[in-house]
Scaffold this motif. Sequence first.
Motif, PDB file in Angstrom:
ATOM      1  N   ASN A   1      43.572  44.748  23.882  1.00  7.97           N
ATOM      2  CA  ASN A   1      42.117  44.772  23.722  1.00  7.97           C
ATOM      3  C   ASN A   1      41.387  43.899  24.749  1.00  7.97           C
ATOM      4  N   ILE A   2      42.090  43.468  25.788  1.00  5.24           N
ATOM      5  CA  ILE A   2      41.480  42.682  26.869  1.00  5.24           C
ATOM      6  C   ILE A   2      41.790  43.357  28.194  1.00  5.24           C
ATOM      7  N   GLN A   3      40.765  43.560  28.988  1.00  4.00           N
ATOM      8  CA  GLN A   3      40.923  44.145  30.315  1.00  4.00           C
ATOM      9  C   GLN A   3      40.051  43.342  31.272  1.00  4.00           C
ATOM     10  N   LEU A   4      40.609  42.878  32.358  1.00  2.00           N
ATOM     11  CA  LEU A   4      39.866  42.099  33.341  1.00  2.00           C
ATOM     12  C   LEU A   4      39.440  42.989  34.503  1.00  2.00           C
ATOM     13  N   PHE A   5      38.216  42.761  34.975  1.00  2.00           N
ATOM     14  CA  PHE A   5      37.675  43.488  36.112  1.00  2.00           C
ATOM     15  C   PHE A   5      37.135  42.476  37.101  1.00  2.00           C
ATOM     16  N   HIS A   6      37.325  42.737  38.363  1.00  2.00           N
ATOM     17  CA  HIS A   6      36.908  41.798  39.406  1.00  2.00           C
ATOM     18  C   HIS A   6      35.869  42.445  40.302  1.00  2.00           C
TER      19      HIS A   6
ATOM     20  N   ASP B   1      37.048  44.226  43.444  1.00  2.00           N
ATOM     21  CA  ASP B   1      37.651  45.527  43.180  1.00  2.00           C
ATOM     22  C   ASP B   1      36.581  46.583  42.941  1.00  2.00           C
ATOM     23  N   MET B   2      35.492  46.168  42.284  1.00  2.00           N
ATOM     24  CA  MET B   2      34.370  47.092  42.074  1.00  2.00           C
ATOM     25  C   MET B   2      33.762  47.490  43.407  1.00  2.00           C
ATOM     26  N   LEU B   3      33.641  46.542  44.327  1.00  2.00           N
ATOM     27  CA  LEU B   3      33.105  46.861  45.649  1.00  2.00           C
ATOM     28  C   LEU B   3      34.048  47.760  46.432  1.00  2.00           C
ATOM     29  N   ALA B   4      35.339  47.496  46.336  1.00  2.00           N
ATOM     30  CA  ALA B   4      36.327  48.239  47.113  1.00  2.00           C
ATOM     31  C   ALA B   4      36.430  49.693  46.669  1.00  2.00           C
ATOM     32  N   ASP B   5      36.380  49.935  45.369  1.00  2.00           N
ATOM     33  CA  ASP B   5      36.495  51.296  44.857  1.00  2.00           C
ATOM     34  C   ASP B   5      35.757  51.380  43.522  1.00  2.00           C
ATOM     35  N   THR B   6      34.450  51.526  43.626  1.00  2.00           N
ATOM     36  CA  THR B   6      33.590  51.515  42.444  1.00  2.00           C
ATOM     37  C   THR B   6      33.997  52.593  41.445  1.00  2.00           C
ATOM     38  N   GLU B   7      34.193  53.789  41.917  1.00  2.00           N
ATOM     39  CA  GLU B   7      34.501  54.872  40.974  1.00  2.00           C
ATOM     40  C   GLU B   7      35.803  54.617  40.236  1.00  2.00           C
TER      41      GLU B   7
ATOM     42  N   GLU C   1      37.174  51.784  39.469  1.00  2.00           N
ATOM     43  CA  GLU C   1      37.009  50.714  38.490  1.00  2.00           C
ATOM     44  C   GLU C   1      36.134  51.140  37.321  1.00  2.00           C
ATOM     45  N   VAL C   2      35.096  51.919  37.581  1.00  2.00           N
ATOM     46  CA  VAL C   2      34.238  52.388  36.488  1.00  2.00           C
ATOM     47  C   VAL C   2      35.007  53.384  35.616  1.00  2.00           C
ATOM     48  N   ARG C   3      35.826  54.206  36.227  1.00  2.00           N
ATOM     49  CA  ARG C   3      36.679  55.094  35.436  1.00  2.00           C
ATOM     50  C   ARG C   3      37.660  54.275  34.591  1.00  2.00           C
ATOM     51  N   ARG C   4      38.132  53.177  35.134  1.00  2.00           N
ATOM     52  CA  ARG C   4      39.032  52.290  34.382  1.00  2.00           C
ATOM     53  C   ARG C   4      38.305  51.666  33.195  1.00  2.00           C
ATOM     54  N   ILE C   5      37.046  51.285  33.402  1.00  2.00           N
ATOM     55  CA  ILE C   5      36.229  50.732  32.310  1.00  2.00           C
ATOM     56  C   ILE C   5      36.049  51.782  31.226  1.00  2.00           C
ATOM     57  N   ALA C   6      35.664  52.996  31.626  1.00  2.00           N
ATOM     58  CA  ALA C   6      35.454  54.073  30.651  1.00  2.00           C
ATOM     59  C   ALA C   6      36.731  54.356  29.871  1.00  2.00           C
ATOM     60  N   ALA C   7      37.857  54.402  30.563  1.00  2.00           N
ATOM     61  CA  ALA C   7      39.133  54.658  29.881  1.00  2.00           C
ATOM     62  C   ALA C   7      39.451  53.540  28.895  1.00  2.00           C
TER      63      ALA C   7
ATOM     64  N   GLU D   1      44.599  33.052  42.262  1.00  2.00           N
ATOM     65  CA  GLU D   1      44.709  34.129  43.240  1.00  2.00           C
ATOM     66  C   GLU D   1      43.841  35.318  42.835  1.00  2.00           C
ATOM     67  N   TRP D   2      43.920  35.705  41.557  1.00  2.00           N
ATOM     68  CA  TRP D   2      43.116  36.840  41.088  1.00  2.00           C
ATOM     69  C   TRP D   2      41.626  36.504  41.110  1.00  2.00           C
ATOM     70  N   LEU D   3      41.275  35.306  40.657  1.00  2.00           N
ATOM     71  CA  LEU D   3      39.870  34.910  40.615  1.00  2.00           C
ATOM     72  C   LEU D   3      39.249  34.927  42.003  1.00  2.00           C
ATOM     73  N   GLU D   4      39.983  34.494  43.003  1.00  2.00           N
ATOM     74  CA  GLU D   4      39.441  34.430  44.355  1.00  2.00           C
ATOM     75  C   GLU D   4      39.509  35.764  45.096  1.00  2.00           C
ATOM     76  N   ASN D   5      40.462  36.628  44.734  1.00  2.00           N
ATOM     77  CA  ASN D   5      40.684  37.845  45.528  1.00  2.00           C
ATOM     78  C   ASN D   5      40.663  39.156  44.761  1.00  2.00           C
ATOM     79  N   GLY D   6      40.756  39.095  43.451  1.00  2.00           N
ATOM     80  CA  GLY D   6      40.819  40.341  42.684  1.00  2.00           C
ATOM     81  C   GLY D   6      42.186  40.967  42.760  1.00  2.00           C
ATOM     82  N   GLY D   7      42.252  42.240  42.441  1.00  2.00           N
ATOM     83  CA  GLY D   7      43.511  42.970  42.458  1.00  2.00           C
ATOM     84  C   GLY D   7      43.908  43.419  41.074  1.00  2.00           C
ATOM     85  N   THR D   8      44.875  44.282  41.017  1.00  2.00           N
ATOM     86  CA  THR D   8      45.339  44.832  39.744  1.00  2.00           C
ATOM     87  C   THR D   8      45.974  43.759  38.899  1.00  2.00           C
TER      88      THR D   8
END
Length: 129
Positions: free
Chosen positions: A19-24, A27-33, A35-41, A121-128
């Motif tokens: 029930n927790i999903q992190l988004f950076h 990553d939203m800038l790199a591939d908005t669609e 990431e938004v599809r990931r949010i919707a899912a 590392e994730w906070l500064e750079n994002g990533g899966t």
Amino acid sequence: YWSHLSNVQSWWNFRHLSNIQLFHYSDMLADTEREVRRIAAFLEIDVPEQAWDGIIKAISFKEMKRQGELYAPGGGQFWKGGAETFMHKGTNNRWRDVLSDDELALYDAACSRALTPDCREWLENGGTV
């Protein structure tokens, strides 16, 4: 600032839960669609395929900046220059060019105290995650 880092670390520690999903932002800038599809899912929202182009356009940085008063906290009144300043460029890591070497050292020390290396590392750079 240290308490904000500790807050990020606390969420990071539970990222494995279903029930927790992190988004950076980067990553939203790199591939908005993607990431938004990931949010919707994640939220189990069924979006009709024909709606995606309009959604992606509506949440683009360009469109959000055009309507900055709607998106900036307090309509932008807390920033010198208003929403235009709040929405500035939509880039990541600009703070590194603004802080002095001493301030960067304080940041590094705070990160070392509050974050695990993988969280930092994730906070500064994002990533899966």
